[in-house]
Design a protein around this motif. Structure first.
Motif, mmCIF file in Angstrom:
data_model
loop_
_atom_site.group_PDB
_atom_site.id
_atom_site.type_symbol
_atom_site.label_atom_id
_atom_site.label_comp_id
_atom_site.label_asym_id
_atom_site.label_seq_id
_atom_site.Cartn_x
_atom_site.Cartn_y
_atom_site.Cartn_z
ATOM 1 N N GLU A 1 0.854 -1.187 0.000
ATOM 2 C CA GLU A 1 0.000 0.000 0.000
ATOM 3 C C GLU A 1 0.890 1.238 0.000
ATOM 4 O O GLU A 1 2.093 1.176 0.259
ATOM 5 C CB GLU A 1 -0.905 -0.007 1.250
ATOM 6 N N ILE A 2 0.293 2.363 -0.263
ATOM 7 C CA ILE A 2 1.082 3.596 -0.324
ATOM 8 C C ILE A 2 1.707 3.921 1.019
ATOM 9 O O ILE A 2 2.756 4.544 1.102
ATOM 10 C CB ILE A 2 0.213 4.776 -0.813
ATOM 11 N N SER A 3 1.077 3.481 2.123
ATOM 12 C CA SER A 3 1.596 3.777 3.452
ATOM 13 C C SER A 3 2.638 2.768 3.908
ATOM 14 O O SER A 3 3.192 2.895 4.985
ATOM 15 C CB SER A 3 0.450 3.815 4.474
ATOM 16 N N THR A 4 2.920 1.739 3.094
ATOM 17 C CA THR A 4 3.925 0.754 3.466
ATOM 18 C C THR A 4 5.275 1.443 3.630
ATOM 19 O O THR A 4 5.682 2.251 2.808
ATOM 20 C CB THR A 4 4.037 -0.349 2.399
ATOM 21 N N LEU A 5 5.977 1.105 4.706
ATOM 22 C CA LEU A 5 7.286 1.692 4.953
ATOM 23 C C LEU A 5 8.363 0.850 4.290
ATOM 24 O O LEU A 5 8.223 -0.363 4.162
ATOM 25 C CB LEU A 5 7.555 1.775 6.455
ATOM 26 N N ALA A 6 9.432 1.497 3.878
ATOM 27 C CA ALA A 6 10.599 0.803 3.351
ATOM 28 C C ALA A 6 11.760 1.086 4.277
ATOM 29 O O ALA A 6 11.832 2.169 4.883
ATOM 30 C CB ALA A 6 10.916 1.278 1.933
ATOM 31 N N VAL A 7 12.676 0.140 4.411
ATOM 32 C CA VAL A 7 13.791 0.337 5.332
ATOM 33 C C VAL A 7 14.577 1.619 5.038
ATOM 34 O O VAL A 7 14.987 2.309 5.972
ATOM 35 C CB VAL A 7 14.716 -0.894 5.356
ATOM 36 N N PRO A 8 14.786 2.007 3.767
ATOM 37 C CA PRO A 8 15.470 3.285 3.531
ATOM 38 C C PRO A 8 14.736 4.499 4.084
ATOM 39 O O PRO A 8 15.305 5.588 4.149
ATOM 40 C CB PRO A 8 15.566 3.346 1.995
ATOM 41 N N ASP A 9 13.447 4.333 4.458
ATOM 42 C CA ASP A 9 12.703 5.434 5.076
ATOM 43 C C ASP A 9 13.150 5.688 6.511
ATOM 44 O O ASP A 9 12.870 6.764 7.065
ATOM 45 C CB ASP A 9 11.197 5.131 5.104
ATOM 46 N N PRO B 1 19.394 14.018 5.330
ATOM 47 C CA PRO B 1 19.508 15.371 4.764
ATOM 48 C C PRO B 1 18.652 15.561 3.514
ATOM 49 O O PRO B 1 18.599 16.658 2.967
ATOM 50 C CB PRO B 1 21.000 15.465 4.417
ATOM 51 N N PHE B 2 17.990 14.510 3.063
ATOM 52 C CA PHE B 2 17.302 14.553 1.781
ATOM 53 C C PHE B 2 15.799 14.824 1.879
ATOM 54 O O PHE B 2 15.188 15.343 0.949
ATOM 55 C CB PHE B 2 17.517 13.240 1.019
ATOM 56 N N LYS B 3 15.202 14.481 2.999
ATOM 57 C CA LYS B 3 13.749 14.650 3.125
ATOM 58 C C LYS B 3 13.400 14.753 4.605
ATOM 59 O O LYS B 3 14.043 14.117 5.451
ATOM 60 C CB LYS B 3 13.023 13.455 2.491
ATOM 61 N N THR B 4 12.372 15.533 4.919
ATOM 62 C CA THR B 4 11.964 15.655 6.318
ATOM 63 C C THR B 4 10.954 14.563 6.679
ATOM 64 O O THR B 4 10.317 13.972 5.806
ATOM 65 C CB THR B 4 11.322 17.022 6.602
ATOM 66 N N ARG B 5 10.823 14.355 7.963
ATOM 67 C CA ARG B 5 9.871 13.363 8.464
ATOM 68 C C ARG B 5 8.448 13.720 8.054
ATOM 69 O O ARG B 5 7.656 12.854 7.674
ATOM 70 C CB ARG B 5 9.996 13.291 9.985
ATOM 71 N N TYR B 6 8.122 15.013 8.134
ATOM 72 C CA TYR B 6 6.765 15.453 7.796
ATOM 73 C C TYR B 6 6.483 15.241 6.312
ATOM 74 O O TYR B 6 5.366 14.869 5.930
ATOM 75 C CB TYR B 6 6.582 16.916 8.181
ATOM 76 N N GLU B 7 7.461 15.493 5.452
ATOM 77 C CA GLU B 7 7.294 15.252 4.020
ATOM 78 C C GLU B 7 7.003 13.783 3.748
ATOM 79 O O GLU B 7 6.145 13.448 2.921
ATOM 80 C CB GLU B 7 8.545 15.686 3.257
ATOM 81 N N LEU B 8 7.708 12.904 4.467
ATOM 82 C CA LEU B 8 7.465 11.474 4.297
ATOM 83 C C LEU B 8 6.067 11.096 4.789
ATOM 84 O O LEU B 8 5.377 10.282 4.163
ATOM 85 C CB LEU B 8 8.523 10.657 5.049
ATOM 86 N N LEU B 9 5.636 11.698 5.890
ATOM 87 C CA LEU B 9 4.280 11.454 6.393
ATOM 88 C C LEU B 9 3.235 11.829 5.347
ATOM 89 O O LEU B 9 2.284 11.080 5.103
ATOM 90 C CB LEU B 9 4.036 12.253 7.677
ATOM 91 N N LEU B 10 3.427 12.980 4.715
ATOM 92 C CA LEU B 10 2.487 13.426 3.681
ATOM 93 C C LEU B 10 2.459 12.448 2.513
ATOM 94 O O LEU B 10 1.390 12.138 1.967
ATOM 95 C CB LEU B 10 2.867 14.821 3.189
ATOM 96 N N GLU B 11 3.617 11.949 2.121
ATOM 97 C CA GLU B 11 3.685 10.991 1.013
ATOM 98 C C GLU B 11 2.979 9.688 1.375
ATOM 99 O O GLU B 11 2.175 9.160 0.592
ATOM 100 C CB GLU B 11 5.141 10.704 0.661
ATOM 101 N N LYS B 12 3.258 9.174 2.572
ATOM 102 C CA LYS B 12 2.674 7.894 2.981
ATOM 103 C C LYS B 12 1.165 8.011 3.213
ATOM 104 O O LYS B 12 0.439 7.023 3.084
ATOM 105 C CB LYS B 12 3.358 7.379 4.256
ATOM 106 N N ALA B 13 0.710 9.206 3.541
ATOM 107 C CA ALA B 13 -0.727 9.419 3.730
ATOM 108 C C ALA B 13 -1.432 9.700 2.407
ATOM 109 O O ALA B 13 -2.653 9.862 2.371
ATOM 110 C CB ALA B 13 -0.960 10.575 4.703
ATOM 111 N N GLY B 14 -0.667 9.759 1.317
ATOM 112 C CA GLY B 14 -1.247 10.020 0.008
ATOM 113 C C GLY B 14 -1.615 11.472 -0.207
ATOM 114 O O GLY B 14 -2.419 11.794 -1.077
#
Length: 295
Positions: free
Chosen positions: A6-14, A23-36
């Protein structure tokens, strides 16, 4: 049976992003991506392409040199996608190509947290971290002198692994909140007590910023007043409200003798060794840095 991704599935590189050390992405940006709520940025550049080219070469060299049989592994465990660069019955291999080379393996924290999480997901206690120095011209010819291999033992990093698991669990909680309410801000996802203290500190920092402006203005005016008193030959006076203003003259420059420790050491190394001793110098204390927006 593999679980559908699913889109919310985590990957180890996350994991480094989740821990806030990427240094490449913030936690909040990743949250937005995983939440669609935000389009996922596909990473395809010369750095990732170089890593993809060198990875099998590095794995092949390690297999031959250490007489081991690392093969890539792909797993989906719970909601974690786990794609290892190599594994066997007892070990996990993580390969990285980078221009940043350190003497101490602990300086590779971003790589360590990924490897440790791979080890946990695959239930293996031994890890291999292979760090290959990337050349400026992206030379794809393998050079064994540019490879450093570190042995990682899971029991030595239990504290770090606990931090990782706590970060992942909190990320899952925040992801659920964001799915329920897509309008939540990054600040609203922070723990209430942390936000409360931060707001108080920010308010004080803003006041201190104003005080610094006042202090600078006061310093400039006092210097101006000093020059005017010297010009008018006024040494002191008292205002009607009782405030006393006194001119303190500049002191005269004079020669003084100071002990030149460096010169003494250079010319008397034997005495320096005899009378000096080793003491523990405490490291600098960590602190919270507050950066206010520029007006």
């Amino acid at each position: 049976m593999l679980k559908k991704i699913e889109i919310s599935t985590l990957a180890v590189p996350d994991i480094p992003i989740i821990m806030g050390i990427s240094p490449f992405k913030t936690r909040y940006e990743l949250l937005l991506e995983k939440a669609g709520l935000k389009e996922i940025e596909e990473v395809d550049n010369e750095y990732t392409r170089y890593g993809n080219v060198m990875e099998p070469k590095i794995r092949e060299y390690i297999n031959k040199k250490y007489k081991i049989n690392f093969i890539e592994g792909k797993h989906i465990i719970d909601d974690i996608r786990c794609h290892t660069d190599g594994e066997d019955d007892n070990n996990v291999l993580e390969i990285k190509t980078t221009s940043k080379i350190y003497d101490n393996v602990s300086d590779y924290k971003i790589y360590l947290v990924q490897l440790l999480f791979y080890m946990q997901c695959t239930n293996k206690n031994n890890g291999w971290l292979a760090v290959y120095e990337r050349t400026d011209d992206f030379n794809e010819e393998f050079d064994k002198s540019k490879l450093n291999v570190y042995s990682i033992f899971r029991e030595e990093y239990e504290n770090l692994l606990e931090q990782i698991n706590q970060s992942v669990e909190q990320f899952r909680i925040d992801l659920s909140k964001l799915k329920e309410n897509p309008f939540l801000t990054e600040e609203e996802l922070m723990p209430i007590d942390l936000t409360s203290i931060s707001n108080k500190i920010i308010a004080l920092e803003e006041r201190l910023q104003e005080y610094k402006k006042i202090e600078q203005e006061q310093k400039e005016l006092k210097e101006k007043l000093k020059e005017m008193m010297k010009e008018k030959n006024v040494k002191k006076w008292e205002t009607p409200s009782g405030v006393k203003i006194t001119l303190v003259e500049d002191g005269e420059d004079k020669l003084v003798r100071k002990f030149n420790e460096k010169l003494f050491k250079d010319n008397n190394l034997d005495l320096w060794d005899e009378y000096s001793e080793e003491v523990v110098q405490k490291g600098k204390s960590g602190y919270v840095k507050i950066t206010l927006p520029k007006n």
